[in-house]
Design a protein around this motif. Structure first.
Motif, PDB file in Angstrom:
ATOM      1  N   ASP A 174      10.677  -1.761  -0.076  1.00  0.00           N
ATOM      2  CA  ASP A 174       9.621  -0.907  -0.671  1.00  0.00           C
ATOM      3  C   ASP A 174       8.753  -2.310  -0.507  1.00  0.00           C
ATOM      4  O   ASP A 174       8.677  -3.913  -0.658  1.00  0.00           O
ATOM      5  N   VAL A 175       7.217  -2.487  -0.611  1.00  0.00           N
ATOM      6  CA  VAL A 175       6.327  -2.395  -0.343  1.00  0.00           C
ATOM      7  C   VAL A 175       5.264  -2.386  -1.308  1.00  0.00           C
ATOM      8  O   VAL A 175       5.162  -0.640  -1.565  1.00  0.00           O
ATOM      9  N   VAL A 176       4.524  -3.000  -2.098  1.00  0.00           N
ATOM     10  CA  VAL A 176       2.583  -2.878  -2.399  1.00  0.00           C
ATOM     11  C   VAL A 176       2.027  -3.569  -1.036  1.00  0.00           C
ATOM     12  O   VAL A 176       2.049  -4.017  -0.477  1.00  0.00           O
ATOM     13  N   TYR A 177       1.478  -1.887  -1.253  1.00  0.00           N
ATOM     14  CA  TYR A 177       0.195  -2.025   0.026  1.00  0.00           C
ATOM     15  C   TYR A 177      -0.877  -2.102  -0.704  1.00  0.00           C
ATOM     16  O   TYR A 177      -1.399  -1.622  -1.371  1.00  0.00           O
ATOM     17  N   TYR A 178      -1.606  -2.437   0.054  1.00  0.00           N
ATOM     18  CA  TYR A 178      -3.269  -2.885   0.289  1.00  0.00           C
ATOM     19  C   TYR A 178      -4.134  -1.737   1.122  1.00  0.00           C
ATOM     20  O   TYR A 178      -4.041  -2.728   2.801  1.00  0.00           O
ATOM     21  N   ILE A 179      -4.866  -1.157   0.526  1.00  0.00           N
ATOM     22  CA  ILE A 179      -5.903  -0.086   1.519  1.00  0.00           C
ATOM     23  C   ILE A 179      -6.905   0.126   1.642  1.00  0.00           C
ATOM     24  O   ILE A 179      -7.023   0.103   0.207  1.00  0.00           O
ATOM     25  N   ARG A 180      -7.809   0.067   2.381  1.00  0.00           N
ATOM     26  CA  ARG A 180      -9.161  -0.258   1.971  1.00  0.00           C
ATOM     27  C   ARG A 180      -9.814   1.395   2.551  1.00  0.00           C
ATOM     28  O   ARG A 180      -9.784   1.417   3.271  1.00  0.00           O
ATOM     29  N   PHE A 181     -11.072   1.894   1.216  1.00  0.00           N
ATOM     30  CA  PHE A 181     -11.681   2.852   1.577  1.00  0.00           C
ATOM     31  C   PHE A 181     -13.104   2.668   0.828  1.00  0.00           C
ATOM     32  O   PHE A 181     -13.136   3.037  -0.164  1.00  0.00           O
ATOM     33  N   GLN A 182     -13.838   2.398   2.225  1.00  0.00           N
ATOM     34  CA  GLN A 182     -15.239   2.133   1.684  1.00  0.00           C
ATOM     35  C   GLN A 182     -15.261   0.855   1.353  1.00  0.00           C
ATOM     36  O   GLN A 182     -14.631  -0.213   1.588  1.00  0.00           O
ATOM     37  N   ASP A 183     -15.583   1.127   0.385  1.00  0.00           N
ATOM     38  CA  ASP A 183     -15.267  -0.306  -1.311  1.00  0.00           C
ATOM     39  C   ASP A 183     -15.155  -0.767  -1.930  1.00  0.00           C
ATOM     40  O   ASP A 183     -15.045  -1.582  -3.292  1.00  0.00           O
ATOM     41  N   ARG A 184     -13.371   0.109  -1.814  1.00  0.00           N
ATOM     42  CA  ARG A 184     -12.476   0.148  -2.790  1.00  0.00           C
ATOM     43  C   ARG A 184     -11.153  -0.490  -2.688  1.00  0.00           C
ATOM     44  O   ARG A 184     -10.644   0.107  -1.391  1.00  0.00           O
ATOM     45  N   VAL A 185     -10.103  -0.529  -3.218  1.00  0.00           N
ATOM     46  CA  VAL A 185      -9.483  -1.024  -2.502  1.00  0.00           C
ATOM     47  C   VAL A 185      -8.070   0.296  -3.301  1.00  0.00           C
ATOM     48  O   VAL A 185      -7.848  -0.212  -4.396  1.00  0.00           O
ATOM     49  N   LYS A 186      -6.476   0.222  -2.738  1.00  0.00           N
ATOM     50  CA  LYS A 186      -5.829   1.586  -3.751  1.00  0.00           C
ATOM     51  C   LYS A 186      -4.682   0.020  -3.151  1.00  0.00           C
ATOM     52  O   LYS A 186      -4.364  -0.109  -2.142  1.00  0.00           O
ATOM     53  N   ILE A 187      -4.158   0.194  -4.480  1.00  0.00           N
ATOM     54  CA  ILE A 187      -2.636  -0.913  -4.012  1.00  0.00           C
ATOM     55  C   ILE A 187      -2.181  -0.257  -5.168  1.00  0.00           C
ATOM     56  O   ILE A 187      -2.084   0.542  -6.221  1.00  0.00           O
ATOM     57  N   GLU A 188      -0.898   0.381  -4.599  1.00  0.00           N
ATOM     58  CA  GLU A 188       0.252   1.379  -4.744  1.00  0.00           C
ATOM     59  C   GLU A 188       1.470   0.725  -4.398  1.00  0.00           C
ATOM     60  O   GLU A 188       1.422  -0.011  -2.699  1.00  0.00           O
ATOM     61  N   THR A 189       3.066   0.855  -4.514  1.00  0.00           N
ATOM     62  CA  THR A 189       4.179   0.649  -3.227  1.00  0.00           C
ATOM     63  C   THR A 189       4.177   1.925  -2.924  1.00  0.00           C
ATOM     64  O   THR A 189       4.109   2.665  -3.436  1.00  0.00           O
ATOM     65  N   THR A 190       4.985   2.162  -1.598  1.00  0.00           N
ATOM     66  CA  THR A 190       6.635   2.677  -1.768  1.00  0.00           C
ATOM     67  C   THR A 190       7.111   2.277  -0.965  1.00  0.00           C
ATOM     68  O   THR A 190       7.428   0.784  -0.400  1.00  0.00           O
ATOM     69  N   ALA A 191       8.574   2.826  -0.473  1.00  0.00           N
ATOM     70  CA  ALA A 191       9.612   2.884   0.676  1.00  0.00           C
ATOM     71  C   ALA A 191       8.961   2.852   1.734  1.00  0.00           C
ATOM     72  O   ALA A 191       9.716   3.075   2.796  1.00  0.00           O
ATOM     73  N   GLU A 210       2.762  -5.895   0.604  1.00  0.00           N
ATOM     74  CA  GLU A 210       3.451  -7.002   0.061  1.00  0.00           C
ATOM     75  C   GLU A 210       4.775  -6.911  -0.420  1.00  0.00           C
ATOM     76  O   GLU A 210       5.447  -5.484  -1.005  1.00  0.00           O
ATOM     77  N   ARG A 211       5.724  -7.423  -0.264  1.00  0.00           N
ATOM     78  CA  ARG A 211       7.467  -6.738  -0.826  1.00  0.00           C
ATOM     79  C   ARG A 211       7.440  -7.752  -1.958  1.00  0.00           C
ATOM     80  O   ARG A 211       6.346  -8.096  -2.910  1.00  0.00           O
TER      81      ARG A 211
END
Length: 192
Positions: free
Chosen positions: A96-113, A131-132
């Protein structure tokens, strides 16, 4: 530090007769002729491996980059030995990881396996970091950055505090996917 020896200094390694080879170094920064440099490189490859493309993608993490040793290949990302059989009776490793992705000037913080599948469905410009962690870590990050949260979504303004956290996660990591592949390989090795 500069080398005071003239270019083309004689090779100091022994030749077949045991005496110094004496051939010119050809401008190398050390007193070895090109033939001896080649021998040293060959020896180093057998001792520490040679990085190259794997003959087939790694079964544990999917990486194509490997290290070739005299005893065989190992994945450069997760160190799985090519040819080792994954136990098909076991479920695939879960990381399981928490991922940090950027789209334009914002960041999505979410988890997935399964970040590859998940991120294939989300429009984004860049994967910033992994991030684990599971939903608990995701929840902590959402609370930590609540002041920059956009409505009730998982998107946040790219505020300096958010950027600093991502910067710490990404420090020393050229490719977030390589880090994830390593985590998968480690989980597979522990798993079976």
């Amino acid at each position: 530090m500069s080398d005071s020896r003239p270019s083309g200094h004689p090779c100091v390694l022994p030749g077949d007769d045991g005496r110094p080879c004496g051939r010119p170094s050809g401008g190398t920064p050390f007193a070895l002729c090109p033939a001896h440099v080649e021998l040293v490189v060959e020896w180093a490859g057998t001792e520490w491996g040679t990085t190259d493309l794997l003959p087939v993608p790694c079964r544990a993490c999917g990486s194509r980059l490997g290290v070739r040793y005299p005893s065989g290949w190992a994945c450069a990302a997760c160190e799985w030995r090519v040819g080792d059989v994954l136990d098909d009776g076991l479920p695939p490793p879960r990381v399981d990881v928490v991922y940090y992705i950027r789209f334009q000037d914002r960041v999505k913080i979410e988890t997935t396996a399964n970040p590859r599948r998940r991120l294939a469905r989300i429009w984004h410009d860049e994967v910033l970091a992994f991030e684990r962690g599971d939903r608990l870590v995701e929840h902590r990050r959402h609370e930590q950055f609540a002041a920059w949260r956009l409505d009730r979504s998982e998107w946040f303004k790219l505020a300096p505090e958010v950027e600093d956290h991502i910067g710490r996660l990404a420090a020393g990591v050229d490719d977030p996917w390589a880090r994830y592949a390593r985590w998968l390989g480690e989980a597979a090795a522990l798993h079976g």
